[in-house]
Design a protein around this motif. Structure first.
Motif, PDB file in Angstrom:
ATOM      1  N   LEU A  54      41.887  93.005 -56.393  1.00 24.42           N
ATOM      2  CA  LEU A  54      43.215  93.610 -56.278  1.00 24.42           C
ATOM      3  C   LEU A  54      43.889  93.625 -57.640  1.00 24.42           C
ATOM      4  N   PRO A  55      44.906  94.459 -57.792  1.00 21.48           N
ATOM      5  CA  PRO A  55      45.599  94.512 -59.078  1.00 21.48           C
ATOM      6  C   PRO A  55      46.579  93.355 -59.264  1.00 21.48           C
ATOM      7  N   HIS A  56      46.839  93.063 -60.514  1.00 18.23           N
ATOM      8  CA  HIS A  56      47.922  92.148 -60.876  1.00 18.23           C
ATOM      9  C   HIS A  56      49.204  92.748 -60.300  1.00 18.23           C
ATOM     10  N   PRO A  57      50.074  91.963 -59.662  1.00 18.87           N
ATOM     11  CA  PRO A  57      51.281  92.526 -59.039  1.00 18.87           C
ATOM     12  C   PRO A  57      52.194  93.297 -59.997  1.00 18.87           C
ATOM     13  N   ALA A  58      52.214  92.906 -61.259  1.00 19.53           N
ATOM     14  CA  ALA A  58      53.095  93.583 -62.222  1.00 19.53           C
ATOM     15  C   ALA A  58      52.377  94.628 -63.064  1.00 19.53           C
ATOM     16  N   TYR A  59      51.060  94.565 -63.126  1.00 24.05           N
ATOM     17  CA  TYR A  59      50.270  95.465 -63.973  1.00 24.05           C
ATOM     18  C   TYR A  59      49.129  96.042 -63.137  1.00 24.05           C
ATOM     19  N   LEU A  60      49.388  97.111 -62.418  1.00 21.24           N
ATOM     20  CA  LEU A  60      48.438  97.642 -61.442  1.00 21.24           C
ATOM     21  C   LEU A  60      47.107  98.087 -62.035  1.00 21.24           C
ATOM     22  N   SER A  61      47.052  98.327 -63.330  1.00 21.17           N
ATOM     23  CA  SER A  61      45.784  98.739 -63.935  1.00 21.17           C
ATOM     24  C   SER A  61      44.861  97.543 -64.201  1.00 21.17           C
ATOM     25  N   GLN A  62      45.381  96.324 -64.094  1.00 19.81           N
ATOM     26  CA  GLN A  62      44.570  95.118 -64.288  1.00 19.81           C
ATOM     27  C   GLN A  62      44.051  94.645 -62.931  1.00 19.81           C
ATOM     28  N   ILE A  63      42.741  94.729 -62.733  1.00 21.94           N
ATOM     29  CA  ILE A  63      42.132  94.345 -61.470  1.00 21.94           C
ATOM     30  C   ILE A  63      41.572  92.924 -61.597  1.00 21.94           C
ATOM     31  N   HIS A  64      41.884  92.084 -60.613  1.00 20.22           N
ATOM     32  CA  HIS A  64      41.465  90.680 -60.615  1.00 20.22           C
ATOM     33  C   HIS A  64      40.752  90.350 -59.310  1.00 20.22           C
ATOM     34  N   ARG A  65      39.917  89.319 -59.359  1.00 17.26           N
ATOM     35  CA  ARG A  65      39.280  88.804 -58.153  1.00 17.26           C
ATOM     36  C   ARG A  65      40.214  87.776 -57.522  1.00 17.26           C
ATOM     37  N   PHE A  66      40.464  87.940 -56.235  1.00 18.02           N
ATOM     38  CA  PHE A  66      41.280  87.007 -55.466  1.00 18.02           C
ATOM     39  C   PHE A  66      40.406  86.377 -54.390  1.00 18.02           C
TER      40      PHE A  66
END
Length: 98
Positions: A54-66
């Motif tokens: 999913l994306p970082h809540p403030a930076y939608l272009s940064q995708i992270h594993r949750f």
């Protein structure tokens, strides 16, 4: 039960959000976003059931594993995604589909 969504870049963050809603960022251990509690439940009570990208809540272009977890609170099983975005800064998401 495993929930899985994937995203690769840019607009993909919006696609990944189709099944998840952000609860924003929280400082380590403070302001539990799933209820009115001011502190997080003991981590030993969290049950990991999968992962999602999913994306970082403030930076939608940064995708992270949750990691996806379940926790029982007041007799209700709650599912949420949790990830560390910066040292001591954590993001929470909840599924939007039943």
């Amino acid at each position: 039960m495993k929930r899985r969504a994937t995203a690769s870049s840019g607009a993909a963050g919006e696609k990944a959000l189709a099944n998840w809603a952000s609860l924003g960022m929280r400082a380590d251990g403070l302001d539990w976003p799933l209820s009115d509690a001011t502190e997080w439940p003991d981590f030993s009570l969290w049950r990991r059931i999968g992962e999602v990208h999913l994306p970082h809540p403030a930076y939608l272009s940064q995708i992270h594993r949750f990691d996806i977890y379940e926790i029982d609170e007041d007799g209700i099983t709650k599912v949420f995604a949790f990830g560390e975005m910066s040292p001591g800064g954590y993001a929470f998401y909840v599924p939007t589909d039943p």
